[in-house]
Design an enzyme around this catalytic site. Structure first.
Site, short mmCIF file in Angstrom:
data_model
loop_
_atom_site.label_atom_id
_atom_site.label_comp_id
_atom_site.label_asym_id
_atom_site.label_seq_id
_atom_site.Cartn_x
_atom_site.Cartn_y
_atom_site.Cartn_z
N GLU A 57 0.83 -1.20 0.00
CA GLU A 57 0.00 0.00 0.00
C GLU A 57 0.87 1.25 0.00
OE1 GLU A 57 -4.19 0.18 1.86
OE2 GLU A 57 -2.94 1.26 3.31
N HIS A 114 7.26 -27.16 2.46
CA HIS A 114 6.44 -28.22 1.87
C HIS A 114 5.35 -27.66 0.98
CE1 HIS A 114 8.36 -31.27 4.44
NE2 HIS A 114 8.41 -30.28 5.33
N LYS A 122 -13.73 1.84 -3.43
CA LYS A 122 -14.74 2.13 -2.41
C LYS A 122 -15.91 2.91 -3.01
CE LYS A 122 -11.50 2.61 1.50
NZ LYS A 122 -10.99 3.57 2.50
#
Length: 540
Positions: free
Chosen positions: A351, A382, A506
């Site tokens: 950000e 793994h 937004k």
């Protein structure tokens, strides 16, 4: 400043890369004192940079970028409270959140250190009341569970730190964290709660954040159903600066803890946003947490650049992303308690430095912003280590480990922590030096399998060790990466302290909400979004 890529320092580094890129770590480690030369100490951290792709000439040329970019002046300006966030005309003063009480820092006529410690004092009093049982819920029960409702910096930081420091939760108070507007997040937490002993901390600077307020209202409705309307004041507190909205919600503004415009959300875990953390680990350890931040701040502010760990790590990130073409950066803590650290760093770094224009608005000409990711060891071994070892992409990695665990268990003649750290050291060794075809063939491996088993090595890693994961060490680790972000932003000449890329989504979500819910006809302006919303409405 001039675009860094147009400077002589950048050209010198480009020329150096052309000559250096074929150099291997096996060759570099022929220098006997290499490990000692490139190992540094900072705020309780032991940092080994020797398994990185650099030599003295590389380091000299990387450090020249700090001169060209005016890094010294920008560091001083940040600590002095100058408005480095030019697009929002704000100071960048997260470092003030961990200043000692006696510090002298005034910004825009305000005594910043005094303001910070006034809020810390209120937080300390509140946390002490919770932990001692003096703060009681509406029905007279002590608080045993805190639910922090926030998103982004109001969630990732305290959630990560609370898990990391769970060994310091000694008062019988635990915390849950709710961030996602997906109802499953809140519902799964509420299922196991006893309303009478639960406190909700609603963290939103403006008290208007859509996701946070949706969750807070749903939590409020749940509490009112259980205990009644009058219970809200004893079971909700706010981390906010909007007293009017907080009061409208039903929270007593005496139980509102504020912070300041000069604190970005992703830099706020050591502000009032850390209230849940302080309640869980206690004020004393929270202050030690702040002390670790401050120790790293002082290292960053005062240490000469050639021994300055945040600066050196930041420069290596620029080296790999802009010259070697690395696009990602793995953070691999060999500590289950740090299992959320990489997720926290994703917001902090991406950000901040995920920008494509300079501070003056002109397009950048270099790469910016590394993609951070990772998982704790040994789980990652793994899962994705195969790609780091033998894949075609260069993935620089930070390995974080500790000499002493908070808990240990036997593993045969050894301990599980020793087994963990054996893997830790083995991975950085193999990533650096690998195993070539000649060495594999000498072991009698079938010729047709030799190439499959070659480990090329030359994968750069930084090793960060500390004696133990304590509040102070966690604070130092966070501050280390905060300052890495700042340095890289200065080199690239971008604003690391705004986040305009978050805003449009937004706005669009708010615009689309009536159509998604069926209140309005679907007309988003593009056929794909229209058809997707229609499918959603038809199938919900």
């Amino acid at each position: 400043m001039a675009d860094i890529s147009t400077t002589q320092a950048w050209q010198d580094l480009t020329d150096h890369y052309s000559n250096f890129q074929a150099t291997t770590l096996r060759e570099l480690f022929k220098e006997e004192n290499r490990a000692e030369k490139y190992t540094f100490s900072a705020a309780g951290l032991h940092v080994d940079l020797s398994k990185n792709l650099l030599d003295d000439a590389t380091l000299t040329k990387l450090l020249a970028l700090t001169e060209e970019s005016g890094l010294r002046e920008r560091i001083d300006a940040m600590f002095a409270g100058e408005h480095l966030n030019n697009t929002e005309d704000r100071a960048v003063l997260h470092t003030a959140l961990r200043l000692p009480a006696e510090a002298d820092l005034s910004v825009d006529g305000q005594d910043v250190a005094a303001d910070v410690h006034e809020v810390l004092g209120r937080m300390r009093d509140f946390a002490t009341a919770l932990r001692s049982g003096n703060w009681l819920g509406y029905t007279g029960h002590t608080i045993k569970k805190i639910v922090n409702i926030g998103i982004g910096g109001s969630d990732l930081g305290p959630a990560m730190a609370t898990k990391a420091l769970r060994a310091y939760a000694t008062a019988g108070i635990s915390a849950e964290f709710v961030s996602n507007v997906d109802p499953a997040d809140l519902v799964s937490v509420l299922e196991d709660l006893d309303a009478e002993s639960t406190l909700f901390v609603v963290a939103s600077k403006t008290f208007t954040t859509q996701e946070t307020l949706s969750n807070a209202r749903a939590a409020r409705a749940w509490l009112v159903e259980k205990l009644g309307e009058e219970a809200v004041a004893k079971h909700f507190v706010a981390v906010s600066t909007n007293a009017e909205k907080v009061a409208e919600f039903g929270i007593d503004t005496d139980n509102m803890f504020g912070f300041w415009d000069w604190v970005g959300g992703r830099y706020s875990v050591d502000s009032a946003v850390g209230l849940s953390l302080m309640a869980v680990i206690g004020p004393r350890d929270f202050m030690r947490f702040l002390g670790g931040f401050h120790a790293m701040d002082e290292h960053f502010r005062t240490t000469k650049f050639e021994e300055n760990v945040p600066i050196l790590m930041a420069l290596l990130g620029v080296w790999y992303s802009d010259f070697y073409g690395a696009e990602t950066h793995a953070v691999l803590p060999y500590s289950e308690d740090l299992s959320r650290f990489a997720a926290y760093l994703q917001q902090l770094t991406m950000e901040s430095n995920g920008k494509s224009v300079h501070r003056d608005g002109s397009p950048v000409s270099t790469g910016t912003g590394e993609i951070y990711w990772g998982e704790p060891g040994t789980n990652g071994q793994h899962a994705f280590f195969q790609l780091i070892h033998q894949g075609t992409r260069l993935v620089p990695a930070d390995f974080i480990g500790f000499a002493r665990p908070k808990q240990d268990l036997p593993a045969g003649e050894r301990t599980m922590h020793d087994l963990l750290m054996s893997n830790f050291f083995a991975q950085t060794k193999v990533l650096a030096f690998g195993k070539n075809a000649e060495e594999i063939a000498a072991e009698g491996v079938a010729p047709e399998l030799v190439n499959h088993k070659v480990m090329p090595g030359n994968r750069p890693t930084t090793t960060i060790l500390a004696e133990e994961l304590t509040p102070s060490i966690l604070g130092a680790l966070i501050a280390l990466y905060e300052h890495i972000v700042m340095v890289q932003g200065v080199i690239w000449d971008i604003n690391s302290f705004d986040q305009w890329g978050v805003e449009l989504g937004k706005q669009q979500a708010n615009d689309l909400a009536p159509a998604v819910s069926g209140e309005e006809d679907v007309d988003s302006g593009d056929s794909s979004t229209d058809s997707l919303i229609k499918w959603y409405r038809a199938n919900r």
